[in-house]
Design a protein around this motif. Sequence first.
Motif, mmCIF file in Angstrom:
data_model
loop_
_atom_site.group_PDB
_atom_site.id
_atom_site.type_symbol
_atom_site.label_atom_id
_atom_site.label_comp_id
_atom_site.label_asym_id
_atom_site.label_seq_id
_atom_site.Cartn_x
_atom_site.Cartn_y
_atom_site.Cartn_z
ATOM 1 N N ASP A 2 50.312 28.187 39.790
ATOM 2 C CA ASP A 2 48.775 27.846 39.942
ATOM 3 C C ASP A 2 48.060 29.355 40.137
ATOM 4 O O ASP A 2 48.265 30.085 41.123
ATOM 5 N N THR A 3 47.446 29.640 39.245
ATOM 6 C CA THR A 3 46.632 31.073 39.405
ATOM 7 C C THR A 3 45.486 30.990 40.304
ATOM 8 O O THR A 3 44.728 31.853 40.394
ATOM 9 N N MET A 4 44.884 29.792 40.462
ATOM 10 C CA MET A 4 43.754 29.596 41.487
ATOM 11 C C MET A 4 42.609 29.956 40.605
ATOM 12 O O MET A 4 42.713 30.360 39.351
ATOM 13 N N GLU A 5 41.225 29.946 41.409
ATOM 14 C CA GLU A 5 40.205 30.195 40.610
ATOM 15 C C GLU A 5 39.291 31.125 41.490
ATOM 16 O O GLU A 5 39.186 30.920 42.602
ATOM 17 N N ALA A 6 38.590 31.982 40.804
ATOM 18 C CA ALA A 6 37.699 33.030 41.518
ATOM 19 C C ALA A 6 36.510 33.611 40.605
ATOM 20 O O ALA A 6 36.997 33.351 39.277
ATOM 21 N N GLU A 7 35.392 33.582 40.895
ATOM 22 C CA GLU A 7 34.492 33.820 39.927
ATOM 23 C C GLU A 7 34.253 35.258 39.653
ATOM 24 O O GLU A 7 33.708 35.648 38.554
ATOM 25 N N THR A 8 34.447 35.921 40.588
ATOM 26 C CA THR A 8 33.849 37.547 40.520
ATOM 27 C C THR A 8 34.854 38.587 40.707
ATOM 28 O O THR A 8 34.730 39.622 40.302
ATOM 29 N N VAL A 9 35.919 38.214 41.205
ATOM 30 C CA VAL A 9 36.857 39.269 41.571
ATOM 31 C C VAL A 9 38.424 38.849 40.976
ATOM 32 O O VAL A 9 38.619 37.684 40.601
ATOM 33 N N THR A 10 39.214 39.824 40.939
ATOM 34 C CA THR A 10 40.697 39.379 40.432
ATOM 35 C C THR A 10 41.516 38.782 41.473
ATOM 36 O O THR A 10 41.226 38.952 42.514
ATOM 37 N N LEU A 11 42.568 38.260 40.909
ATOM 38 C CA LEU A 11 43.526 37.820 41.708
ATOM 39 C C LEU A 11 44.133 38.907 42.541
ATOM 40 O O LEU A 11 44.445 38.805 43.750
ATOM 41 N N TYR A 12 44.423 40.018 42.283
ATOM 42 C CA TYR A 12 44.803 41.315 43.039
ATOM 43 C C TYR A 12 43.941 41.615 44.101
ATOM 44 O O TYR A 12 44.292 42.057 45.156
ATOM 45 N N GLU A 13 42.781 41.664 43.855
ATOM 46 C CA GLU A 13 41.648 41.940 44.820
ATOM 47 C C GLU A 13 41.728 40.788 46.014
ATOM 48 O O GLU A 13 41.553 40.977 47.154
ATOM 49 N N LEU A 14 41.659 39.488 45.494
ATOM 50 C CA LEU A 14 41.686 38.314 46.549
ATOM 51 C C LEU A 14 43.113 38.385 47.348
ATOM 52 O O LEU A 14 43.033 37.950 48.616
ATOM 53 N N LEU A 15 44.313 38.516 46.621
ATOM 54 C CA LEU A 15 45.394 38.136 47.342
ATOM 55 C C LEU A 15 46.143 39.771 47.949
ATOM 56 O O LEU A 15 46.942 39.664 49.059
ATOM 57 N N GLY A 16 45.415 40.896 47.607
ATOM 58 C CA GLY A 16 46.109 42.213 47.769
ATOM 59 C C GLY A 16 45.162 42.912 48.800
ATOM 60 O O GLY A 16 43.968 42.669 48.960
ATOM 61 N N ARG A 17 46.065 43.569 49.613
ATOM 62 C CA ARG A 17 45.135 44.809 50.339
ATOM 63 C C ARG A 17 45.880 46.236 49.446
ATOM 64 O O ARG A 17 47.007 46.240 49.255
ATOM 65 N N HIS A 18 44.939 47.330 49.234
ATOM 66 C CA HIS A 18 45.488 48.189 48.264
ATOM 67 C C HIS A 18 44.699 49.537 49.078
ATOM 68 O O HIS A 18 43.635 49.522 49.644
ATOM 69 N N TRP A 19 45.575 50.720 48.923
ATOM 70 C CA TRP A 19 45.062 51.962 49.406
ATOM 71 C C TRP A 19 45.445 52.904 48.394
ATOM 72 O O TRP A 19 46.402 52.769 47.459
ATOM 73 N N THR A 20 44.606 53.962 48.286
ATOM 74 C CA THR A 20 44.813 55.203 47.379
ATOM 75 C C THR A 20 45.309 56.378 48.454
ATOM 76 O O THR A 20 44.533 56.646 49.380
#
Length: 371
Positions: A2-20
């Motif tokens: 199930d990819t779930m649904e989001a209107e304005t952000v990607t799955l990576y942004e919703l499920l992830g924490r990221h750092w540069t």
Amino acid sequence: MDTMEAETVTLYELLGRHWTLGAPVTSVAFDPVGQMVAFALADGALAIAPLTDIEPPQDRCRIALDGGRATISPRRKPVPPLTKVAISDAPFHLAPLGTSGFIASDRSRLLSVSASGVTQLAANHGSPIDLVAPVQAGGILAASGGSVISYDSNGDVGWLQERAGGNASAIAVSRDGRRFAMGVDGCLLIRAFGPRPEPAASFELGSISTLSWSPDGSWLAISAAKTGIVLLRLADARIVRIPGYPTSVASLSWSADSRVLVTSGAYRMIAWDVSSLDDASEQPVNLATGRARFVLVEAVDMHPERRLVAAGYGDGMVVVARIGEADELVVKQPGRGPVHALQWSRDGQHLAIGTSDGEAAIVTFPPNVFK
């Protein structure tokens, strides 16, 4: 899935924490108890992050009462920074150690690093450390100057094998902690644990870059230059060669039941049904998994419990697919450099990602994502 649904952000942004992080990520390791993850960087730094999320995805999930549709809301708070520790002035080797820490090499030294980033000298070998490899019981093996040294979970020396071989190009420990394999000077060496091991088995397979034991210890998968993949069955020394890869294979991963081997090195995930090998078959059955692309798969890792594999591509894309199925869950869209570091946590809830452009991420999957 199930990819779930989001209107304005990607799955990576919703499920992830990221750092540069400012330098390429060369490897990743979870601590043995699953509380922290560490990213090794090409500039000699180590970045450590907790697995605990202040806004975990499962707390932001909602299930609609009228149709059961799953949605997830964006984060409200910024992601806290990682803990960064200076280890060396050059790329280094990383492995988990003990119950909650890590071991990192600094040329000829081994440094123990706590989950909070406190660093202590663990050993000085006097010669460059070729590789370190984790042991299931919490210790490590270190190859240095033609010798192999075993350290227990406290970082104390357990045993030493002198003249175990030349400079090691690859090393891996069997799940039961009784044997280890090394690539040395164009040969594969298999040795028993202990200061006085049984006679070593040796196979001339050419230059070896990657080794991986099946969880049950019956097979050893080898990435050999100009050969592709080699499968070695230890019980009868049977060798199965699998040529035809467009590039060298840097990543090997086994399913939990030891039946399937997944590899990088092609334009899609390559999954071999090793359990299909019998005395009459020359090659294992290929299980078509995921979709073919024009970009090479750089890293793969099998889920620790399910028949799922994560794959990182040369363009930065990360997908998760079921073995033998074309359907994919796109976790990360292309961008931010090739994915060279990719690993599931022991419980299979988190996926750590590192790219050559210095992006590090922890993607946490709610229980209802994989059905």
